[in-house]
Design an enzyme around this catalytic site. Structure first.
Site, mmCIF file in Angstrom:
data_model
loop_
_atom_site.group_PDB
_atom_site.id
_atom_site.type_symbol
_atom_site.label_atom_id
_atom_site.label_comp_id
_atom_site.label_asym_id
_atom_site.label_seq_id
_atom_site.Cartn_x
_atom_site.Cartn_y
_atom_site.Cartn_z
ATOM 1 N N GLY A 109 2.593 -2.725 8.280
ATOM 2 C CA GLY A 109 2.759 -3.265 9.628
ATOM 3 C C GLY A 109 4.150 -3.815 9.856
ATOM 4 O O GLY A 109 4.671 -4.577 9.044
ATOM 5 N N THR A 150 0.824 -1.206 0.000
ATOM 6 C CA THR A 150 0.000 0.000 0.000
ATOM 7 C C THR A 150 0.864 1.265 0.000
ATOM 8 O O THR A 150 1.897 1.331 0.661
ATOM 9 C CB THR A 150 -0.915 0.003 1.236
ATOM 10 O OG1 THR A 150 -1.751 -1.145 1.179
ATOM 11 C CG2 THR A 150 -1.780 1.254 1.291
ATOM 12 N N ARG A 153 -27.354 -8.750 34.258
ATOM 13 C CA ARG A 153 -27.901 -7.414 34.512
ATOM 14 C C ARG A 153 -29.412 -7.517 34.664
ATOM 15 O O ARG A 153 -30.129 -7.799 33.704
ATOM 16 C CB ARG A 153 -27.550 -6.465 33.361
ATOM 17 C CG ARG A 153 -28.005 -5.032 33.583
ATOM 18 C CD ARG A 153 -27.214 -4.360 34.679
ATOM 19 N NE ARG A 153 -27.534 -2.942 34.795
ATOM 20 C CZ ARG A 153 -26.896 -2.097 35.581
ATOM 21 N NH1 ARG A 153 -25.889 -2.527 36.326
ATOM 22 N NH2 ARG A 153 -27.241 -0.829 35.636
ATOM 23 N N ARG A 204 -31.502 -7.641 19.255
ATOM 24 C CA ARG A 204 -30.191 -7.038 19.004
ATOM 25 C C ARG A 204 -29.065 -8.064 19.060
ATOM 26 O O ARG A 204 -28.094 -7.963 18.298
ATOM 27 C CB ARG A 204 -29.921 -5.923 20.020
ATOM 28 C CG ARG A 204 -30.920 -4.790 19.962
ATOM 29 C CD ARG A 204 -30.778 -3.862 21.152
ATOM 30 N NE ARG A 204 -29.601 -3.011 21.054
ATOM 31 C CZ ARG A 204 -29.240 -2.140 21.998
ATOM 32 N NH1 ARG A 204 -29.937 -2.047 23.118
ATOM 33 N NH2 ARG A 204 -28.166 -1.383 21.826
ATOM 34 N N THR A 256 -11.078 -2.247 5.746
ATOM 35 C CA THR A 256 -10.408 -1.565 4.638
ATOM 36 C C THR A 256 -9.171 -2.289 4.133
ATOM 37 O O THR A 256 -8.819 -2.145 2.968
ATOM 38 C CB THR A 256 -10.003 -0.123 5.045
ATOM 39 O OG1 THR A 256 -9.383 -0.139 6.331
ATOM 40 C CG2 THR A 256 -11.214 0.772 5.092
ATOM 41 N N GLU A 313 -6.745 -5.637 3.035
ATOM 42 C CA GLU A 313 -6.995 -6.791 2.168
ATOM 43 C C GLU A 313 -8.129 -6.494 1.189
ATOM 44 O O GLU A 313 -8.876 -7.377 0.792
ATOM 45 C CB GLU A 313 -7.325 -8.051 2.987
ATOM 46 C CG GLU A 313 -6.234 -8.490 3.929
ATOM 47 C CD GLU A 313 -4.946 -8.868 3.231
ATOM 48 O OE1 GLU A 313 -4.967 -9.066 2.013
ATOM 49 O OE2 GLU A 313 -3.910 -8.950 3.914
#
Length: 698
Positions: free
Chosen positions: A193, A154, A323, A359, A448, A450
């Site tokens: 990286g 890149t 919860r 959800r 974003t 690969e």
């Protein structure tokens, strides 16, 4: 007298009923044994290896402690990540870990470090594209970590458009060297990286130019830093791109080249090469060979997405079971306290609320869909590699197109799921202690890299449009049909087909559900072909429709793989639980994409309402198994690093412990008080009352 840390009173306990009892009650209600399903997901051999490696990591003095991750800045975290990377190499050598075992260790440690790209891109690229001589020269020392590499493709100005890369490698026949050059600022390699600090070598993708002809991007192995001093070599400017939204334990770097000469052997030459004496370019035997590696990488991304979805769901579902909020007067509930042995009333766990189920349960369903789809992608990859070895490339285009779209779809789903699960945890989800905030930051780049998630869909749709034209023109026979062309044949044989469902329960039939997915994607392709070929729409005008086609095709793929995997299994309690999850995946996806199904008229508005009803029914079927379904993924607490998703249910105790670890709480009086707070308070000292105990109050 030394200042003391702030600590919670040790005698305080959470209000009854406590987390462990609530989770235990959930687990008793499951209709299957999650340990059995865990073995189905991973296999016994994998689990034995995982448990052995987990023990090594948790007992390691460097890798065992992750407590600093939520409390320190990038400088400290990166320094620790270097130490962790070195320690991981030592363990690889000490235990002679295979690639699979190293993958397990990396997964459990759960922190991308400066050597990750050395293992995942630098060495595999040399292995796949280097000659035997190059492997001896570059790969063998890399395997011993005598050189540390990265993969520099890149650029600042070009990412997904690899053909647009600006870095050049011009071959000089006289010196028999390549000259690397960054002709513009936008030619800077960027986001690489491991490059910013750690790497001393890089595989550089540069446009190969020889005898005045540009042959496009090719890979070169380039030494970038001195092995003794670690300083950049002459003509090279290299550094770190700076802090990011997440992923800050990786040194993403930049690099520029100013007439840097590298030897002829630096060009990886297994498939294509430059004649050393004449500069003649020798083409690869097949231009599609590189696609095989891309399919493998994207199949791994699909499999990784299952972990992301499952991990987010594990935290949110366990916490939602613990919860408690509000009371159901019509259905009062009691459980026995393990502390007192007495029955105690229970407020409603938020997991009992249908909206919370709506959800979270689809996230569980998507995790399992990614699991079975990822497995099938790997099987198809292996099959395709065998075919290509025999010179048969007929399978590759379909596999590559599907892998591109699946990478886009699954990473988008995973990113969205982490955030949805974080929100479903309410205010506590905003704490890094939830284990979801930093997880979201570090996973986000997958949307974003690969291949950008929107650009990739063009590869999928372009193949599907081409295939549809061939099917309609009779260039493909039914006996030669693959997954994609088979549903196109079905559509063209009955383009006015309609869904036969007359009741909500009809939508429990997996074949009926798959028929809807097939018709929808074929219809979208048909209309896109007409707009391009007959109405002469431009490709740019069609990009939104092209994205929808890719998404529809890949949703069909996931639904088909999931249904095939769980409805062809021997009937038992695990299978029945998975079948409920598969139905929810299909129904929820149908409901979310209902506009497409109504537009193609395969579904009527009345049928769309029936689907909505059946989604709610499916949520109710999964409710008793919700905790067991996430337990089956078997994530250890060492991996989760979450107070909310802790396996023993001690949520509030863990929140207190993690708050105590906050550096601001290591002193009763914060550093900076004397300089920034006290001068303001002292300005009003004439209003103070000094008490006998020495305290001052207004």
């Amino acid at each position: 007298m030394a200042d003391t840390p702030i600590r919670f009173p040790e005698n305080l306990r959470p209000l009854e009923p406590q987390g462990p009892d609530l989770l235990a009650d959930e687990r008793k209600r499951a209709t299957f044994d999650p340990k059995e399903l865990t073995e189905i997901i991973y296999g016994r051999d994998y689990l034995v290896k995982r448990d052995r490696i987990l023990k090594i990591l948790t007992n390691d003095p460097i890798l065992g402690d992750k407590s600093h991750r939520y409390y320190t800045g990038r400088d400290i975290r990166f320094k620790k990540s270097l130490a962790a990377a070195k320690r991981m190499v030592e363990l690889i050598k000490q235990h002679n870990w295979s690639n699979e075992e190293l993958g397990i260790a990396d997964f459990l440690f759960d922190e991308s470090g400066p050597f990750r790209l050395h293992r995942s891109m630098f060495m595999p690229t040399i292995e796949n594209q280097g000659t035997e001589e190059q492997k001896k020269l570059f790969l063998e020392p890399a395997q011993r970590y005598e050189i540390i590499g990265c993969y520099a493709q890149t650029e600042l100005g070009h990412g997904s458009n690899v053909r647009g890369l600006e870095t050049t490698a011009v071959y000089d026949t006289q010196s028999q060297t390549f000259v690397l050059q960054s002709p513009t600022l936008t030619a800077s390699k960027w986001w690489i990286g491991g490059l910013g600090v750690a790497a001393n070598h890089a595989i550089v993708m540069a446009r190969l130019i020889s005898n005045g002809k540009d042959h496009g991007p090719h890979p070169f192995v380039v030494q970038i830093r001195d092995l003794a001093t670690h300083k950049a070599l002459p003509g090279i400017t290299v550094g770190d791109v700076g802090p990011k939204f997440g992923f800050n334990t990786v040194d993403n770097g930049f690099i520029l080249f100013d007439n840097v000469r590298i030897p002829h052997i630096a060009m990886l030459a297994r498939y294509s090469r430059i004649d050393k004496n004449t500069g003649e370019y020798i083409k690869p035997p097949n231009s599609k060979l590189a696609y095989g590696t891309m399919v493998y990488v994207r199949a791994n991304i699909v499999l990784e997405s299952r972990y992301v979805l499952a991990r987010a769901a594990t935290v949110a579902v366990r916490y939602s079971a613990i919860r408690i909020q509000g009371s159901d007067a019509a259905n009062p509930k009691e459980i026995t306290s393990s502390n007192t042995g007495k029955k105690v009333p229970v407020e409603t766990p938020v997991l009992d609320y249908t909206m919370q189920q709506f959800r979270l349960f689809p996230v569980i369903a998507r995790a399992y869909a990614c699991h079975f789809t990822g497995q099938e992608m790997h099987r198809m990859y292996v099959e395709n590699q065998a075919k290509m070895a025999q010179g048969d490339f007929s399978f590759l285009a379909d596999l590559h197109a599907s892998s591109s779209g699946l990478k886009s779809l699954t990473t988008t789903m995973a990113v969205d799921a982490i955030e949805e699960c974080r929100r479903a945890c309410g205010g506590h989800g905003y704490l890094l202690a939830s284990g979801l905030g930093q997880f979201y930051q570090d996973y986000l780049p997958k949307a974003t890299w690969e291949g950008d998630n929107y650009l990739l869909t063009q590869q999928t749709a372009r193949y599907l449009l081409k295939t549809f034209r061939s099917v309609r023109a009779g260039k493909i026979s039914t006996k030669d049909a693959n997954f994609s062309s088979s549903y196109m044949f079905e559509y063209l044989s009955e383009p006015n087909a309609r869904c036969p469902a007359t009741s909500a329960t009809d939508f429990d039939n997996p074949e009926l559900l798959l028929s809807a997915f097939k018709f929808r994607v074929a219809f979208l392709i048909d209309k896109a072909v007409a707009m391009l070929d007959e109405e002469q729409r431009t490709w740019n005008d069609m990009l939104v429709e092209i994205y929808r086609i890719s998404r529809a095709h890949c949703q069909l793929l996931m639904a088909s793989n999931f249904v095939q995997a769980v409805f062809s299994r021997q009937d038992d309690r695990n299978t029945r639980a998975l079948q409920d999850v598969a139905r929810l995946f299909c129904l929820f996806t149908l409901e979310q994409e209902v506009a497409d199904f109504l537009t193609c008229q395969y579904l009527s508005p009345a049928q769309a309402l029936l689907i909505k009803q059946q989604v709610i029914v499916s949520l109710g079927k999964i409710r008793p198994n919700a905790v067991a379904l996430v337990d089956a993924f078997g994530f250890p607490d060492y991996l989760l690093q979450s107070a909310l998703g802790v396996s023993d249910g001690r949520v509030y105790e863990n929140l207190a412990v993690m708050a105590e670890q906050e550096p601001l709480n290591q002193r009763q009086v914060v550093v900076g008080y004397e300089e920034h707070i006290k001068p303001l308070v002292y300005a009003g000292k004439h209003r103070w009352n000094i008490h006998k105990d020495g305290s001052a109050r207004l």
